[in-house]
Design a protein around this motif. Structure first.
Motif: not given
Length: 276
Positions: A184-189, A229-234, A238-239, A274-275
């Protein structure tokens, strides 16, 4: 890519179709079965029914997931002004696909679909329709390979301009959470400030024990393994983005258009960020 799409070459199409496994269930086809579609095989019905034995309410989750996508895309194409969408884990065409929802609001929207199921490819003509002002494309790639996804998306999307990345029911096939976060981070980057991330994911938050049993069965019968996954994992997925209200919630509760009294919690949670 213009609104006129290029057909898949005959030899390439035949080769991909030859990879269809009608003896092993596939999540996209089971989802299609639960949604009342016709694009599935007997093995998908059999496995789908077995899973419903653990969690009878899963078709309700399937519907809520699709409705969540439609509401999120309408918001992004409308109020947020997004004109580019990267839909990873497309699944089989159904009513209100991403390009249909987006281009209904913004005819000039451009959409790239990504999936690795050959059956989705055989139906890609339904995904490659477009308004005259906009564009759609389809690329075959796996969520584990974000570089391939980004390279293909760049043929149609301008990655220097905001993009909405939608990942509904797909990151659960990345079993390691650290790897999922990294993807996810690579896509957002690769996209600029003002871009958005939309994720839905099966969780342990509703019918947790039954969902665990269902996933254990799914993983035992030869299909691509997945995880809950738990909500905490989710939250970790979104970090680095700013979550839109109401945050990460059951898909049925993300900006619902039905009265509160009619909303039922579903096993899939979703969120939009949103980024900055």
């Amino acid at each position: 890519m213009s609104d006129a799409t290029t057909p898949t070459p005959d030899d390439e199409g035949v080769a991909r179709t030859a990879r269809l496994r009608t003896d092993v269930s596939h999540s996209a086809r089971i989802w299609n079965y639960w949604l009342g579609g016709k694009d599935h095989y007997p093995v998908d019905e059999e496995v789908g029914d077995q899973i419903l034995g653990f969690v009878p309410a899963l078709p309700r989750s399937a519907v809520a997931d699709r409705q969540f996508l439609a509401r999120a895309v309408r918001h992004l194409a409308g109020e947020a002004g997004i004109r580019q969408f990267l839909d990873i884990g497309t699944g089989l065409p159904t009513a209100d696909n991403t390009h249909e929802v987006a281009q209904r609001v913004a005819p000039d929207a451009r959409i790239v679909y990504v999936d690795n199921d050959p059956l989705v490819l055989t139906h890609a003509h339904a995904l490659l329709t477009s308004s005259r002002e906009g564009a759609t494309d389809y690329i075959e790639a796996d969520v584990h390979n974000p570089e391939t996804i980004l390279e293909g998306a760049a043929r149609t999307l301008d990655l220097s301009q905001p993009v909405a990345i939608t990942m509904l029911g797909i990151i659960n096939f990345v079993l390691d959470t650290d790897e999922a976060v990294a993807i996810v981070r690579r896509l957002l980057d690769a996209v600029p400030s003002g871009s958005y991330l939309v994720i839905s994911h099966p969780t342990t938050e509703v019918d947790g024990d039954a969902m665990k049993s269902a996933v254990e069965y799914w993983n035992s019968q030869g299909s691509a393994p997945m995880t809950l996954r738990s909500r905490d994992d989710l939250v970790r997925l979104f970090e680095g983005v700013e979550l839109l209200e109401p945050g990460i919630v059951s898909c049925s509760r993300w900006r619902p258009e039905t009265p509160e009294a009619e909303i039922v919690e579903v096993t899939h949670f979703g969120g939009v960020g949103r980024k900055p």
